[in-house]
Design an enzyme around this catalytic site. Structure first.
Site: not given
Length: 541
Positions: A82-83, A124, A178, A344-345
Site C-alpha cells: 500500500d502506497d 487505492c 477497501h 496500489d499506487n
C-alpha cells in the site's frame, strides 16, 4: 549452465553478499519498436494486443512441461503493498539508499523479472478493483476510494477470484480490502473462499485514536463517542464463502500495529495447509503498510537505517515477502507458483515524512508517473528466467487475463462487458519476452488524462501535485485538475520526470496518439461507463 548449478551459485552469491547482476548480467529483453507495430483485435469487448506467436509457443511449452510434472495448474500469489513508491525498493534505486533495505524483494527481482513500467491507478480502491476485474475504473465504477461507511463497491462485477474458484482454485484474500463494506461487495461474496482482514481505509482505524494527529477528538469524550457512532466497520473481520462476516476484534492502535504480522502468519498457514492439496490456489495478500499512519510493531521499530516509521514498515514488508516465499519453499510449492509483488499506487506525499519515495513527477492522486508507475516484480522458480529486466508496458489489469490463462481457462474472460486486461503470460515466461500491450491509458476518475505508447506519453489533462500554497506537503490528492488545450508530450526515456513538453518536435506522432484515444473512447459508446463511487466533489444526478 543448468538450473541446479544456477541455484547453487545464486545461494552462495547472496550468502557472501555478491549481487546476482555481477555474476550474470541482466537479461534485458531485445528491443521491439512497439510504437510502430500493429495490434491484433481480440473482439469488440477486448483491448487489442501485440501478437508474439514465437514467445507464446515458448511459454506454452514451459507450461505443458510443468503441468506434466506437477499434475495440476500453477498457484498464483499477488502481494499488493500500500502506497509503496517506485523508488522505495532496492532494485529500483531505493532500498538502503533511501534508508530501508529490501533484500528479499530485491532477491525476487534478481531471480525473476523486474518490470520498470508497471502501472496502477492513481489511488487505492480503483487499482484494487482493476486488478481483480481486469477493467479500468471508468468501467467498474470505483472512481475513487470509498470512505468510511460509504455505499458502493464491487457488486455487479466479475472478479478473477470468482472465475478461478469456478476453475477449481482455492481462493484466499488476506489483509486490506477497501472495495466496499456492503455485504454484496465483501470478499467472501465476490469469489473468495476465505478472507481475513479489514474492509475499510487504513487511517480511519487510527487517526481519531491518536492524539498526535487528532487531539481535538481524542481529548473530547463527546467527539470520541461521536466517532464510535460513525457508520463504518471498525473491526478485524473473518469471512467465509456462504457465511455471514464475523467480527474478530475492534481495531485500536495496538491491534493495528500487529495487523501485517498477523496477516503474514495467516497467509503462511494457508500456504502450509495447501501443501498436499490437489487443488491450486490464488492468494491475494494485501498489506496495510505502508499506508499512513505507520505504526511498526516493536520488533521492527527503529530497525531501518532511517529510523522513521514508514521506513521501518518497508523493512517489515520486505521481511513478510521473504516469509511468504519461505513458506512456499518449505512446502515444495515454489516451483509451481507465480509470485507478483507490486503496489496500489505511488507514494502519498501529503503525509510526508510518513511517506514513500518516487523519482518521478507527481504522487498518489496524479497521473504523472509518480502517481501511477509502481514496482512490478514477477518471480516463478524455473519458469521465469533469472535476471530479466523489461520496460514493456504492464497494466495492473493484466493480472486478470494472465491468471485465467495460467489456470487454463482463457475463455472465461467475460464477453458481456469490456475487458481492458491483456494476457501477458508469454511476456512473463518467454526468456526474452516482449509485452503484449501497446497502449497504456491513464484516467483521473472520470477524466481521460493520457496515453502511453513506447517511450512517449501524450497528456490531455492532469493534476500537478506541486501547486504552491495548496497544501503544506504537496502530493496525495492535492492539486488542481487542468485540461491541456493542445496536449503535452513527454519522452519518458529522455525526460522521466516529465518536465519538458516535446509536442512541437513530435508532430509526426500525433496520429498514433489521436487514433489510440479515439479507439479507446469508442469502447465507451459500445459499453457505457459505470459510476459506483463518484469523483471528489461530485454529486448524484
Amino acid at each position: 549452465m543448468n538450473r541446479r548449478l544456477i541455484n547453487v551459485v545464486t545461494t552462495w552469491a547472496f550468502t557472501i553478499g555478491i549481487s546476482w547482476s555481477l555474476i550474470f548480467p541482466p537479461n534485458v529483453s531485445a528491443y521491439e519498436d512497439a510504437l510502430v507495430r500493429e495490434t491484433v483485435s481480440l473482439g469488440p469487448s477486448r483491448e487489442p494486443v501485440l501478437d508474439h506467436p514465437k514467445q507464446a509457443a515458448e511459454a506454452q511449452k514451459k507450461l505443458n512441461a510443468l503441468s506434466s510434472k506437477k499434475g495440476r495448474r500453477p498457484n498464483i500469489v499477488v502481494v499488493l503493498m500500500d502506497d509503496i513508491g517506485w523508488g522505495d525498493i532496492g532494485v529500483y534505486g531505493g532500498g538502503i539508499a533511501v534508508g530501508a533495505p529490501t533484500p528479499n524483494i530485491d532477491r525476487l527481482a534478481r531471480s525473476g523479472l523486474r518490470l520498470t513500467s508497471t502501472y496502477s491507478q492513481p489511488s487505492c480502491s480503483p487499482t484494487r478493483a482493476t486488478l481483480l476485474t481486469g477493467r479500468l475504473p471508468r468501467r467498474h465504477g470505483l472512481l475513487r476510494p470509498p470512505m468510511a461507511g460509504e455505499k458502493g463497491g464491487l457488486e455487479g462485477e466479475i472478479t478473477m477470484a470468482e472465475l478461478l474458484r469456478e476453475s477449481n482454485y482455492v481462493t484466499q484474500a488476506v489483509g486490506k480490502w477497501h472495495l466496499g463494506e456492503n455485504e454484496a461487495s465483501q470478499p467472501q461474496n465476490v469469489g473468495f473462499d476465505d478472507f481475513y482482514g479489514f474492509l475499510g481505509v487504513a487511517n480511519m482505524y487510527t487517526e481519531w485514536r491518536d492524539p498526535a494527529f487528532q487531539p481535538d477528538i481524542v481529548n473530547k469524550p463527546e467527539r470520541q463517542e461521536w466517532m464510535r457512532n460513525v457508520a463504518f466497520n471498525r473491526f478485524l473481520v473473518h469471512g467465509e464463502r456462504g457465511k455471514k462476516l464475523k467480527q474478530v476484534r475492534e481495531i485500536d492502535l495496538e491491534v493495528f500495529k500487529q495487523l501485517d504480522e498477523e496477516w503474514a502468519e495467516y497467509s503462511s498457514k494457508f500456504i502450509h495447509r495447501m501443501k498436499n492439496s490437489d487443488e491450486p490456489f490464488f492468494l491475494y495478500h494485501a498489506t496495510t503498510g505502508a499506508h499512513f499512519d505507520n505504526y511498526p510493531p516493536d520488533k521492527f521499530k527503529g530497525m531501518s537505517p532511517a529510523g522513521y516509521p514508514y521506513k521501518d514498515v518497508v523493512v517489515q514488508l520486505d521481511d513478510i515477502v521473504g516469509r511468504l516465499v519461505k513458506a512456499l519453499e518449505e512446502t515444495g510449492q515454489l516451483e509451481n507458483t507465480l509470485i507478483f509483488v507490486t503496489s496500489d499506487n505511488g507514494p502519498e506525499m501529503e503525509t510526508w515524512w510518513d511517506s514513500g519515495y518516487t523519482p518521478f513527477r507527481g504522487a498518489k492522486g496524479s497521473t504523472y508517473e509518480g502517481g501511477v508507475r509502481v514496482p512490478g516484480i514477477a518471480y516463478w522458480k524455473g519458469m521465469i528466467a533469472p535476471g530479466r529486466e523489461s520496460d514493456g508496458l504492464f497494466d495492473m489489469a493484466d493480472i486478470f487475463a494472465t491468471s485465467l490463462s495460467l489456470a487454463g481457462v482463457p475463455e472465461k474472460v467475460p464477453s458481456d462487458r469490456f475487458i481492458d486486461s491483456i494476457d501477458q503470460t508469454s511476456f512473463l515466461l518467454s526468456d526474452s519476452g516482449e509485452s503484449n500491450r501497446k497502449f497504456l491509458y491513464y484516467w483521473l476518475a472520470d477524466t481521460f488524462s493520457a496515453v502511453r505508447v513506447g517511450e512517449y506519453k501524450f497528456m490531455t489533462a492532469g493534476i500537478d501535485n506541486g501547486v504552491p500554497n495548496d497544501s503544506w506537503n504537496a502530493g496525495g490528492f492535492t492539486g488542481v485538475e487542468q485540461k491541456y488545450k493542445y496536449g503535452k508530450v513527454f519522452n519518458l526515456y529522455l525526460d522521466p520526470k516529465e518536465t519538458h513538453n516535446f509536442l512541437l518536435r513530435k508532430l509526426p506522432y500525433i496520429s498514433i496518439w489521436q487514433n489510440a484515444i479515439f479507439a479507446h473512447m469508442e469502447t465507451f459508446k459500445r459499453y457505457p461507463p459505470k459510476v459506483v463511487v463518484r469523483p471528489p466533489g461530485a454529486t448524484d444526478d
